[in-house]
Scaffold this motif. Structure first.
Motif, PDB file in Angstrom:
ATOM      1  N   ASN A  53       0.854  -1.185   0.000  1.00 12.12           N
ATOM      2  CA  ASN A  53       0.000   0.000   0.000  1.00 12.12           C
ATOM      3  C   ASN A  53       0.886   1.230   0.000  1.00 12.12           C
ATOM      4  O   ASN A  53       2.016   1.182   0.495  1.00 12.12           O
ATOM      5  CB  ASN A  53      -0.925   0.032   1.225  1.00 12.12           C
ATOM      6  N   SER A  54       0.354   2.333  -0.516  1.00 15.89           N
ATOM      7  CA  SER A  54       1.087   3.591  -0.431  1.00 15.89           C
ATOM      8  C   SER A  54       0.574   4.364   0.774  1.00 15.89           C
ATOM      9  O   SER A  54      -0.597   4.261   1.134  1.00 15.89           O
ATOM     10  CB  SER A  54       0.917   4.412  -1.707  1.00 15.89           C
ATOM     11  N   ALA A  55       1.459   5.115   1.389  1.00 13.87           N
ATOM     12  CA  ALA A  55       1.109   5.910   2.568  1.00 13.87           C
ATOM     13  C   ALA A  55       0.962   7.373   2.165  1.00 13.87           C
ATOM     14  O   ALA A  55       1.626   7.838   1.241  1.00 13.87           O
ATOM     15  CB  ALA A  55       2.196   5.764   3.638  1.00 13.87           C
ATOM     16  N   THR A  56       0.112   8.083   2.882  1.00  8.91           N
ATOM     17  CA  THR A  56       0.050   9.534   2.696  1.00  8.91           C
ATOM     18  C   THR A  56       1.364  10.115   3.201  1.00  8.91           C
ATOM     19  O   THR A  56       2.075   9.464   3.990  1.00  8.91           O
ATOM     20  CB  THR A  56      -1.109  10.142   3.507  1.00  8.91           C
ATOM     21  N   PRO A  57       1.715  11.312   2.799  1.00  8.71           N
ATOM     22  CA  PRO A  57       2.941  11.922   3.315  1.00  8.71           C
ATOM     23  C   PRO A  57       2.968  11.980   4.846  1.00  8.71           C
ATOM     24  O   PRO A  57       4.007  11.708   5.459  1.00  8.71           O
ATOM     25  CB  PRO A  57       2.940  13.319   2.695  1.00  8.71           C
ATOM     26  N   ASP A  58       1.819  12.274   5.456  1.00  8.47           N
ATOM     27  CA  ASP A  58       1.758  12.347   6.910  1.00  8.47           C
ATOM     28  C   ASP A  58       2.004  10.976   7.550  1.00  8.47           C
ATOM     29  O   ASP A  58       2.782  10.850   8.502  1.00  8.47           O
ATOM     30  CB  ASP A  58       0.398  12.906   7.359  1.00  8.47           C
ATOM     31  N   ALA A  59       1.344   9.943   7.032  1.00 11.53           N
ATOM     32  CA  ALA A  59       1.527   8.592   7.578  1.00 11.53           C
ATOM     33  C   ALA A  59       2.963   8.110   7.365  1.00 11.53           C
ATOM     34  O   ALA A  59       3.563   7.507   8.261  1.00 11.53           O
ATOM     35  CB  ALA A  59       0.535   7.621   6.944  1.00 11.53           C
ATOM     36  N   ALA A  60       3.526   8.376   6.186  1.00  8.40           N
ATOM     37  CA  ALA A  60       4.907   7.962   5.907  1.00  8.40           C
ATOM     38  C   ALA A  60       5.869   8.627   6.881  1.00  8.40           C
ATOM     39  O   ALA A  60       6.777   7.980   7.420  1.00  8.40           O
ATOM     40  CB  ALA A  60       5.276   8.311   4.465  1.00  8.40           C
ATOM     41  N   LYS A  61       5.657   9.916   7.126  1.00  6.96           N
ATOM     42  CA  LYS A  61       6.513  10.652   8.061  1.00  6.96           C
ATOM     43  C   LYS A  61       6.413  10.052   9.468  1.00  6.96           C
ATOM     44  O   LYS A  61       7.429   9.848  10.134  1.00  6.96           O
ATOM     45  CB  LYS A  61       6.098  12.129   8.080  1.00  6.96           C
ATOM     46  N   LYS A  62       5.195   9.748   9.894  1.00  7.21           N
ATOM     47  CA  LYS A  62       4.994   9.180  11.238  1.00  7.21           C
ATOM     48  C   LYS A  62       5.642   7.799  11.365  1.00  7.21           C
ATOM     49  O   LYS A  62       6.267   7.493  12.382  1.00  7.21           O
ATOM     50  CB  LYS A  62       3.508   9.110  11.564  1.00  7.21           C
ATOM     51  N   ILE A  63       5.476   6.965  10.349  1.00  7.82           N
ATOM     52  CA  ILE A  63       6.103   5.633  10.384  1.00  7.82           C
ATOM     53  C   ILE A  63       7.615   5.783  10.492  1.00  7.82           C
ATOM     54  O   ILE A  63       8.265   5.101  11.295  1.00  7.82           O
ATOM     55  CB  ILE A  63       5.713   4.810   9.130  1.00  7.82           C
ATOM     56  N   CYS A  64       8.176   6.672   9.703  1.00 10.42           N
ATOM     57  CA  CYS A  64       9.625   6.882   9.722  1.00 10.42           C
ATOM     58  C   CYS A  64      10.092   7.451  11.061  1.00 10.42           C
ATOM     59  O   CYS A  64      11.172   7.084  11.539  1.00 10.42           O
ATOM     60  CB  CYS A  64      10.051   7.781   8.559  1.00 10.42           C
ATOM     61  N   GLN A  65       9.294   8.293  11.667  1.00 13.01           N
ATOM     62  CA  GLN A  65       9.663   8.817  12.989  1.00 13.01           C
ATOM     63  C   GLN A  65       9.697   7.703  14.023  1.00 13.01           C
ATOM     64  O   GLN A  65      10.637   7.604  14.802  1.00 13.01           O
ATOM     65  CB  GLN A  65       8.684   9.919  13.421  1.00 13.01           C
TER      66      GLN A  65
END
Length: 146
Positions: A43-55
């Protein structure tokens, strides 16, 4: 970074930090099943979700970009060898036509969406052995005539 490298990076970070999908999902306010699927590259993540996962996983910005990239949803078409995955494959093989028939009796001619979709995995304690409860929740999409 491609989806495969992203997957390896995120799974290694998850293991290093000793986090569960449940913990990661709660920390970013999303379903653990969806988070795992995004980290596996399906699945692709929204920019916000991707940022949170990476954090949460202390991942670099290039990982976030890969999380946001649209996936090619493809998988090995061979019969799976992992016992748990094989059992799910077996469920669809044994009950697929039955489910299709029952769904179409209730809804009409159509399909269950895997796009407008959610899934939950729950543990049901049972004295005879704990049970796995899978809830697949997809929008019904009727076939159209034209």
């Amino acid at each position: 970074m491609d989806k495969l490298e992203m997957r390896h990076t995120l799974l290694a970070a998850k293991a290093r930090k000793q986090l569960t999908w449940e913990e990661i999902g709660k920390s970013i306010g999303m379903s653990p099943v969806w988070v795992a699927s995004a980290c596996y590259g399906m699945n692709s993540a929204t920019p916000d979700a991707a940022k949170k996962i990476c954090q949460v996983l202390d991942a670099e910005p290039d990982v976030a970009a890969a999380l946001e990239a649209f996936p090619t949803k493809a998988w090995d078409e061979a019969i799976p060898q992992d016992p748990l995955i094989y059992r799910l494959y077996e469920v669809v093989g044994v009950y697929g036509e039955t489910l299709k028939d029952v769904i179409q009796e209730k809804f009409g001619d159509g399909i269950m969406s895997a796009i407008d979709f959610s899934m939950e995995v729950d543990k049901v304690e049972d004295p005879k052995g704990d049970r796995v409860l899978l809830t697949l929740n997809g929008k019904f999409l009727p076939y159209k005539a034209w």
